[in-house]
Scaffold this active site. Structure first.
Site, short mmCIF file in Angstrom:
data_model
loop_
_atom_site.label_atom_id
_atom_site.label_comp_id
_atom_site.label_asym_id
_atom_site.label_seq_id
_atom_site.Cartn_x
_atom_site.Cartn_y
_atom_site.Cartn_z
N GLY A 47 -2.71 14.72 15.45
CA GLY A 47 -2.53 14.84 14.00
C GLY A 47 -1.45 15.87 13.79
N CYS A 79 -2.60 15.70 22.16
CA CYS A 79 -1.42 15.92 21.33
C CYS A 79 -1.59 17.18 20.46
CB CYS A 79 -1.13 14.66 20.52
SG CYS A 79 0.57 14.56 20.00
N HIS A 169 -1.50 10.00 23.66
CA HIS A 169 -2.68 9.51 22.93
C HIS A 169 -3.38 8.42 23.74
CE1 HIS A 169 -2.04 11.19 18.81
NE2 HIS A 169 -0.81 11.34 19.26
N GLU A 171 -6.22 7.24 23.37
CA GLU A 171 -7.09 6.43 22.50
C GLU A 171 -6.34 5.26 21.89
OE1 GLU A 171 -5.67 9.20 21.72
OE2 GLU A 171 -5.12 9.21 19.60
N1 GLN Z 1 3.78 16.99 16.12
C1 GLN Z 1 2.40 17.29 15.95
C2 GLN Z 1 2.16 18.81 15.96
O1 GLN Z 1 3.03 19.55 16.27
C3 GLN Z 1 1.57 16.63 17.01
C4 GLN Z 1 1.71 15.14 16.94
C5 GLN Z 1 0.50 14.35 17.34
O2 GLN Z 1 -0.62 14.88 17.43
N2 GLN Z 1 0.68 13.07 17.51
O3 GLN Z 1 1.09 19.23 15.65
#
Ligand code: GLN
Length: 188
Positions: A47, A79, A169, A171
């Protein structure tokens, strides 16, 4: 076995589907009373790490979750989840849960390569599909952190004791091996 999935924002639903496929029960943590329930492991999804970090504090979840991780509860950050667990973030002054001895680089692949797909080994598993979305990578591991995957010379998965992180990811693909690895961590 019951796995909690942090559901403040981002890609939490897909993690629950993955867990269901593997026969593990799950529930969502949206507020403090959810985090006070009994559970065996926690997934922190992708996220936006800055948004999730802020919400953890605003909803009174930060201390409970940090304490559980520090007392050995298995946690899996994907992520943005990786960024939240990192003790150091190379290109951001904010740090969040800061429980894992890694240095993360946020949005590390630039605009052009914001999203991409790769296959790489993960520990003993061969050719694991990996979807990257504005992903970080791990610039440096410290302490007893073990590197599990590298893509183009960059570290994209690592483990330190009860903590597992992936820059990608898992998932979002059908391959269940990474989630199975996490469930095995919980079982042991
Ligand atoms: N770019 C997001 C961040 O820096 C991470 C991206 C992701 O979770 N897909 O928090």
């Amino acid at each position: 076995m019951t796995v909690a999935v942090l559901a403040l924002q981002g890609a939490f639903e897909e993690h629950r589907k993955m867990l269901a496929k593997l026969g593990a029960d799950s529930f969502e943590i949206r507020q403090k009373k959810d985090a006070e329930r009994e559970f065996d492991g926690l997934i922190i999804p992708g996220g936006e790490s800055t948004v999730m970090g802020k919400l953890l504090h605003e909803l009174g979840l930060f201390d409970i979750i940090k304490e559980k991780i520090e007392s050995g509860m298995p946690v899996f950050g994907t992520c943005a989840g990786l960024i939240l667990l990192a003790k150091s973030i190379d290109n951001d002054s904010a740090i969040h849960l800061a429980t894992m001895d890694i240095t993360a680089q946020r949005n590390a692949y630039g605009r052009q390569l914001g999203s991409f797909f790769a296959t790489a080994d993960f520990g003993d598993e061969k050719d694991v599909p990996m979807t990257f979305i504005r992903a970080p990578y791990i610039k440096k591991v410290d302490g007893d952190t073990v590197v599990l995957s590298e893509v183009d010379g960059k570290i994209v998965a690592a483990r330190q004791g009860n903590q597992l992180v992936t820059a990608f990811h898992p998932e979002l693909n059908d391959d269940t091996r990474i989630h199975r690895y996490f469930l095995d961590m919980i079982k042991k």
